[in-house]
Design a protein around this motif. Structure first.
Motif, PDB file in Angstrom:
ATOM      1  N   ILE A   1       0.840  -1.199   0.000  1.00  0.00           N
ATOM      2  CA  ILE A   1       0.000   0.000   0.000  1.00  0.00           C
ATOM      3  C   ILE A   1       0.874   1.248   0.000  1.00  0.00           C
ATOM      4  O   ILE A   1       0.511   2.273  -0.579  1.00  0.00           O
ATOM      5  N   ALA A   2       2.057   1.152   0.610  1.00  0.00           N
ATOM      6  CA  ALA A   2       2.972   2.294   0.589  1.00  0.00           C
ATOM      7  C   ALA A   2       3.400   2.612  -0.842  1.00  0.00           C
ATOM      8  O   ALA A   2       3.336   3.760  -1.289  1.00  0.00           O
ATOM      9  N   ASN A   3       3.796   1.581  -1.579  1.00  0.00           N
ATOM     10  CA  ASN A   3       4.191   1.790  -2.977  1.00  0.00           C
ATOM     11  C   ASN A   3       3.025   2.276  -3.814  1.00  0.00           C
ATOM     12  O   ASN A   3       3.178   3.135  -4.681  1.00  0.00           O
ATOM     13  N   PHE A   4       1.864   1.699  -3.537  1.00  0.00           N
ATOM     14  CA  PHE A   4       0.655   2.128  -4.245  1.00  0.00           C
ATOM     15  C   PHE A   4       0.454   3.628  -4.063  1.00  0.00           C
ATOM     16  O   PHE A   4       0.280   4.371  -5.035  1.00  0.00           O
TER      17      PHE A   4
ATOM     18  N   PHE B   1       2.583   5.950  -3.173  1.00  0.00           N
ATOM     19  CA  PHE B   1       3.637   6.727  -3.821  1.00  0.00           C
ATOM     20  C   PHE B   1       3.385   6.841  -5.329  1.00  0.00           C
ATOM     21  O   PHE B   1       3.494   7.915  -5.914  1.00  0.00           O
ATOM     22  N   LEU B   2       2.999   5.713  -5.937  1.00  0.00           N
ATOM     23  CA  LEU B   2       2.847   5.703  -7.396  1.00  0.00           C
ATOM     24  C   LEU B   2       1.602   6.468  -7.847  1.00  0.00           C
ATOM     25  O   LEU B   2       1.578   7.009  -8.954  1.00  0.00           O
ATOM     26  N   VAL B   3       0.571   6.500  -6.993  1.00  0.00           N
ATOM     27  CA  VAL B   3      -0.574   7.350  -7.338  1.00  0.00           C
ATOM     28  C   VAL B   3      -0.079   8.785  -7.489  1.00  0.00           C
ATOM     29  O   VAL B   3      -0.467   9.508  -8.412  1.00  0.00           O
TER      30      VAL B   3
ATOM     31  N   ILE C   1      -0.041   4.046 -13.049  1.00  0.00           N
ATOM     32  CA  ILE C   1      -1.354   3.520 -12.659  1.00  0.00           C
ATOM     33  C   ILE C   1      -1.383   1.993 -12.798  1.00  0.00           C
ATOM     34  O   ILE C   1      -1.938   1.292 -11.945  1.00  0.00           O
ATOM     35  N   VAL C   2      -0.767   1.485 -13.852  1.00  0.00           N
ATOM     36  CA  VAL C   2      -0.725   0.024 -13.998  1.00  0.00           C
ATOM     37  C   VAL C   2      -0.027  -0.584 -12.779  1.00  0.00           C
ATOM     38  O   VAL C   2      -0.507  -1.566 -12.195  1.00  0.00           O
ATOM     39  N   MET C   3       1.074   0.038 -12.362  1.00  0.00           N
ATOM     40  CA  MET C   3       1.775  -0.483 -11.179  1.00  0.00           C
ATOM     41  C   MET C   3       0.901  -0.358  -9.930  1.00  0.00           C
ATOM     42  O   MET C   3       0.859  -1.262  -9.101  1.00  0.00           O
ATOM     43  N   CYS C   4       0.175   0.762  -9.805  1.00  0.00           N
ATOM     44  CA  CYS C   4      -0.741   0.939  -8.667  1.00  0.00           C
ATOM     45  C   CYS C   4      -1.739  -0.206  -8.612  1.00  0.00           C
ATOM     46  O   CYS C   4      -1.961  -0.801  -7.562  1.00  0.00           O
TER      47      CYS C   4
END
Lengths: 350, 420
Positions: free
Chosen positions: B63-66, B68-70, B106-109
């Motif tokens: 969720i942290a990476n999510f 950040f990537l947003v 977004i794909v990574m999110c």
């Protein structure tokens, strides 16, 4: 390990290579097309594609250990609890029964028990009496078929130093030869079945909701395991199945219901449901029944003669974290009858 | 339709063509992505017990990476706004790389959300019983997928038009560009509301979360774009003017300053009041009852951000190596701030006052690296395709020849192409 890096030697698109299946598009190519694929580049393409697929297969190899636990096509197609007809539910119950029988070789008694009209359940816990023996914790685990390895518990008893109600100061892992300890009091916490439940609000798929009798339930066949409810709960009442729950065969409670203590798959949330398979049938929750001090009171708050109603009327009652606005149905109280009830003082006006 | 499939097919083939450095880079990314896939396969079989998450700290690195990537995705708007609202010329040809970055982010999110789900096999329940508008998570589903579609449309349309050698019709993309600008702000705001809306988590339950998210995203995003554009310039010879880079630099400077100001306000409110709500912040910055796993992380993040700020305000900020150093510091600093600094401490102590610390497992880290590598792979392919198409080296009536693609040619062609 080779990966599919197809070196085309600057060849044009439309090469007709076997690996990429482009033959169908070569018609759109200009006339100045390259000569066809050489033997060497064909071998390279094939080797690259094969190597790539092999690497992909190798990386997915742990999936071979997949047991299909908690997954069946019938369950995959199952509707949301509130959309199921009676026959849908019967099919679901048959499936669960078969799954339990297959796994444990025991035949469970499983039903879908609906809330009763005119009932709203409320719990009250007497902090003056609780001695912190944690019998409720273990009775709950036994009753509700929680995972034993790793053990999951719905009730957390906190040992609080006298002189504060700040739970930050409590000890969750007290381990004493005998309880209670003189300088502490004990505060069991479980799901508060809030009337304004944040967990229900945040669920993206309505896998958790509040029933007519106030119990917040989870449909284990609908939960997607995002754990947003777990983050939202101010009482840390929700638990997640980080792995497949494991219950020894002789510990399985065969009296089950769909929304309460049937075995859960991995990857879903669960929580205290006031033992609804018992309480909706006129019995008391397991944690109350086992309590040696009578600290726990449970009943229908809409019934004017109920014990909980009497507690709410006459005891000094409070709820945990009133400031978060969740309106819990779980009350704490101290035993003393109001010592001031027979005293009246003049001059109480402003 | 047939033209379009031919286009897609040519793109597919093009993504396999390049020099040895390209192959080496793609090979490395593919391997990391596969290692990540392998780690995820293990998690899929055994459950999330393979991660360091617990009932106490129920969200972690994913969720942290999510989050950040947003922010990175939203920051694409920071390139679009100067171009389309202020008619900034130098950034014009570069906007598409920002938008492609948004698509990849977004794909990574979405991948980070999928790997965080206990039951990804039930994702279709979102379609069947969507708790909208009550659950903010459903807002996020709409915001993120909508943003993905918007950017896919804009990039896809512009690139396909260049391929067809016809000027893009403004009506088909300009309205979407403006929608996407507003939408970019919304994706990060909604993601912040996801956390800020929880009354049971005082650390998140603060009005400053959304503005801080935006400020930090608009610093980290342009920083990533500055670095990426220089890599593209070096690797492909595509003309990226220093002016464009310095426009992005000033955006990042302002955003980072605002971010540090908001951090200061937050720290003041928490520590001067010193109410019971301060415990998580106390844990994060100074440790609590001997537990201090996050303390080194957050001070590293603050040092990196302050260091970046010093560089950005120094007289040498125009020097690219120094600017790049500041960008790297900013990206790492903000990544830590979002992950170790924002997601994890909200769970410590638990709502019942229990302190359980969180350490990501090896498997969990591998899954994260796999997703990031996959994102880099995707972005490389997008850039690989976009550049020849925009240069007219790959068009409907001209398939791509590696011979024609030298950096020198491109620099000469730069201004004749009428992309975007």
């Amino acid at each position: 390990m080779r990966l599919p890096l197809i070196d085309e030697h600057r060849s044009d698109a439309g090469c007709g290579s076997g690996g990429c299946g482009c033959a169908g598009t070569s018609g759109a190519q200009p006339v100045a097309s390259r000569p066809g694929m050489t033997r060497r580049s064909f071998l390279r393409t094939t080797a690259g594609a094969t190597g790539g697929l092999a690497a992909l297969a190798a990386s997915l190899s742990p999936l071979r250990e997949l047991t299909g636990d908690g997954f069946s096509m019938q369950q995959f197609l199952q509707k949301h609890y509130k959309e199921m007809t009676e026959s849908d539910m019967n099919k679901a119950l048959d499936r669960i029964r078969a799954q339990v029988e297959q796994r444990y070789e025991l035949r469970p008694e499983i039903r879908d028990i609906k809330p009763l009209d005119g009932v709203e359940f409320v719990y009250a816990l007497n902090l003056s009496r609780c001695i912190g023996c944690r019998k409720c914790v273990h009775a709950c685990v036994a009753e509700n078929n929680q995972s034993r390895d790793p053990e999951m518990q719905y009730i957390r008893v906190i040992e609080m130093p006298r002189g504060t109600t700040d739970i930050e100061q409590g000890d969750h892992h007290y381990d004493r030869p005998t309880v209670p300890d003189e300088s502490h009091y004990y505060m069991p916490v479980q799901c508060h079945q809030c009337a304004n439940p944040p967990c229900v609000k945040v669920c993206p798929v309505e896998a958790t909701w509040q029933e007519a009798d106030g119990i917040v339930v989870v449909d284990y066949d609908w939960c997607i395991g995002c754990r947003y409810c777990e983050a939202a709960c101010p009482y840390w009442a929700r638990r997640f199945n980080f792995t497949t729950p494991s219950i020894p065969r002789d510990k399985l409670n065969l009296n089950m219901s769909y929304l309460s203590n049937r075995p859960r798959p991995k990857g879903v949330m669960e929580k205290c449901h006031f033992c609804l398979h018992r309480t909706r049938q006129g019995r008391m929750p397991a944690c109350l029944e086992v309590c040696p001090t009578g600290s726990r009171k449970f009943g229908n708050v809409l019934d004017p003669d109920s014990e909980v109603r009497e507690v709410l009327r006459t005891k000094r009652v409070f709820v945990l974290k009133e400031d978060v606005g969740t309106l819990p149905r779980f009350f704490y109280y101290f035993d003393e009858r109001d010592p001031l009830r027979n005293i009246s003082v003049e001059g109480a006006g402003s | 339709m047939k033209d379009y499939t031919t286009f897609l097919f040519r793109c597919f083939r093009l993504s396999f063509q390049g020099d040895w450095r390209y192959y080496l880079w793609m090979l490395a990314l593919t391997m990391i992505a596969l290692v990540g896939l392998n780690a995820y396969a293990k998690q899929f079989v055994q459950g999330l017990a393979t991660t360091g998450m617990t009932d106490q700290v129920s969200w972690g690195l994913y969720i942290a990476n999510f989050t950040f990537l947003v922010g990175v995705a939203a920051a694409a708007a920071m390139m679009v706004i100067p171009v389309y609202i202020y008619r900034h010329k130098e950034l014009h040809n570069l906007v598409i790389y920002g938008e492609l970055l948004a698509v990849v982010a977004i794909v990574m999110c979405l991948l980070f959300i999928v790997v965080d789900m206990g039951r990804p096999d039930r994702a279709h329940h979102l379609l069947l019983r969507f708790n909208f508008p009550i659950s903010i998570l459903t807002w996020d589903v709409i915001a993120l997928n909508g943003y993905l579609l918007l950017n896919l449309h804009i990039c896809g349309y512009l690139i396909y038009c260049a391929y067809r050698r016809r000027p893009p019709s403004r009506a088909f993309y300009i309205p979407f560009v403006f929608i996407a600008i507003v939408w970019a702000i919304s994706i990060h705001t909604v993601t912040a509301f996801l956390y800020a809306g929880l009354g049971g988590r005082p650390f998140w339950n603060s009005a400053v979360i959304a503005p801080r998210f935006l400020a930090s995203a608009f610093a980290a995003g342009p920083a990533i774009i500055i670095l990426t554009l220089q890599i593209i310039r070096r690797a492909t010879g595509y003309l990226v003017s220093d002016g464009a880079i310095h426009t992005l630099r000033s955006i990042a400077t302002i955003a980072l300053s605002i971010n540090m100001f908001l951090l200061g306000s937050e720290l003041f409110t928490e520590f001067y009041t010193h109410s019971a709500h301060v415990v998580s912040a106390q844990y994060l910055f100074f440790g609590l009852h001997g537990h201090n796993a996050l303390v080194p992380w957050i001070w590293t993040a603050i040092a990196l951000n302050l260091g970046a700020l010093v560089i950005l305000f120094s007289p040498w900020r125009q020097r690219l190596p120094l600017l790049n150093l500041a960008c790297v510091a900013m990206v790492v600093g903000i990544w830590i701030e979002k992950g170790m600094g924002l997601i994890v401490p909200a769970f410590i102590p638990s709502p019942l006052g229990e302190i359980v610390e969180y350490t990501p497992t090896r498997n969990e880290i591998l899954v994260c690296l796999g997703i990031l590598a996959f994102g880099a792979l995707l972005y490389t392919i997008f850039v690989r395709i976009t550049i020849p198409v925009l240069y007219g080296e790959l068009t409907i009536d001209r398939a791509y020849h590696t011979d024609s693609a030298s950096g020198q040619d491109r620099r000469e062609h730069q201004h004749s192409g009428d992309h975007q």
